[in-house]
Design a protein around this motif. Sequence first.
Motif, mmCIF file in Angstrom:
data_model
loop_
_atom_site.group_PDB
_atom_site.id
_atom_site.type_symbol
_atom_site.label_atom_id
_atom_site.label_comp_id
_atom_site.label_asym_id
_atom_site.label_seq_id
_atom_site.Cartn_x
_atom_site.Cartn_y
_atom_site.Cartn_z
ATOM 1 N N LYS A 1 0.861 -1.189 0.000
ATOM 2 C CA LYS A 1 0.000 0.000 0.000
ATOM 3 C C LYS A 1 0.895 1.236 0.000
ATOM 4 C CE LYS A 1 -3.994 -2.112 0.770
ATOM 5 N NZ LYS A 1 -5.099 -2.105 -0.105
ATOM 6 N N LYS A 2 0.301 2.386 -0.218
ATOM 7 C CA LYS A 2 0.985 3.667 -0.051
ATOM 8 C C LYS A 2 0.333 4.365 1.129
ATOM 9 C CE LYS A 2 3.599 3.760 -3.803
ATOM 10 N NZ LYS A 2 5.008 3.989 -3.843
ATOM 11 N N ASP A 3 1.144 4.984 1.993
ATOM 12 C CA ASP A 3 0.564 5.701 3.125
ATOM 13 C C ASP A 3 0.180 7.121 2.704
ATOM 14 O OD1 ASP A 3 2.933 7.178 3.121
ATOM 15 O OD2 ASP A 3 3.617 6.454 5.064
ATOM 16 N N LYS A 4 -0.277 7.929 3.637
ATOM 17 C CA LYS A 4 -0.743 9.287 3.341
ATOM 18 C C LYS A 4 0.367 10.173 2.786
ATOM 19 C CE LYS A 4 -4.387 9.162 6.767
ATOM 20 N NZ LYS A 4 -4.885 9.663 8.056
ATOM 21 N N LYS A 5 1.610 9.823 3.073
ATOM 22 C CA LYS A 5 2.752 10.600 2.574
ATOM 23 C C LYS A 5 3.343 9.952 1.313
ATOM 24 C CE LYS A 5 3.927 12.454 7.072
ATOM 25 N NZ LYS A 5 4.944 12.558 8.117
ATOM 26 N N ASN A 6 2.600 9.034 0.698
ATOM 27 C CA ASN A 6 2.978 8.337 -0.524
ATOM 28 C C ASN A 6 4.235 7.472 -0.359
ATOM 29 O OD1 ASN A 6 2.206 7.670 -3.140
ATOM 30 N ND2 ASN A 6 3.661 9.115 -4.030
ATOM 31 N N ARG A 7 4.464 6.948 0.856
ATOM 32 C CA ARG A 7 5.580 6.037 1.107
ATOM 33 C C ARG A 7 5.085 4.603 0.961
ATOM 34 N NH1 ARG A 7 7.086 8.811 6.773
ATOM 35 N NH2 ARG A 7 4.936 8.179 7.020
ATOM 36 N N GLN A 8 5.966 3.734 0.475
ATOM 37 C CA GLN A 8 5.622 2.315 0.324
ATOM 38 C C GLN A 8 5.553 1.653 1.694
ATOM 39 O OE1 GLN A 8 4.965 0.566 -2.706
ATOM 40 N NE2 GLN A 8 4.130 -0.773 -1.144
ATOM 41 N N ARG B 1 7.475 -0.448 7.145
ATOM 42 C CA ARG B 1 8.086 0.312 6.056
ATOM 43 C C ARG B 1 9.547 0.516 6.405
ATOM 44 N NH1 ARG B 1 8.878 5.805 7.126
ATOM 45 N NH2 ARG B 1 7.723 6.562 8.928
#
Length: 166
Positions: free
Chosen positions: A94-101, A119
Amino acid sequence: MRGKGFLFGLAGILLGGTLLTVPAQADALPSQYQGTWYGYISSEKVHHVRHYDFSKLTIKSKRIAFDYQTTTNARFKNLKWTWGASSLATYKAKKDKKNRQIYKIYLPVEEDDAVAKIRLGTVTGTGSSKQTLILNEGYENLYLFRQPLRSHPWGIGYEDSLELYD
């Protein structure tokens, strides 16, 4: 249970002997996430001897294991296994709210709900910049390193809660 719920849940599931199927729709976990990671729990003096407590998390493509280890060596050599647990696991990217994997971890008993997220990240404060595996179960980040480091302690509250699974 705050950030320690994942590890408690893993231990509880495994010590309870529950085995179910693992969901089929899993993502492949990249190799840089896999392997052995260490989290520093705390240290305390007992009869004038300092004891250092660590968690050892071993992540494989279809399995995850947790071991509680301790040592009296200030360089964290000779870690002694106290107890541990392991389970089948699946991971979903998934991607989190900060667009991190990130990767959500699913265990057989909780196949509809992720028990934690992991992560990769980097932290300072260890004398230099170090890669870390950041484990999050909702409210708190727990930091794990490739080798035992006395950095980013999880806290004595974690140690006290382990009695639930003795």
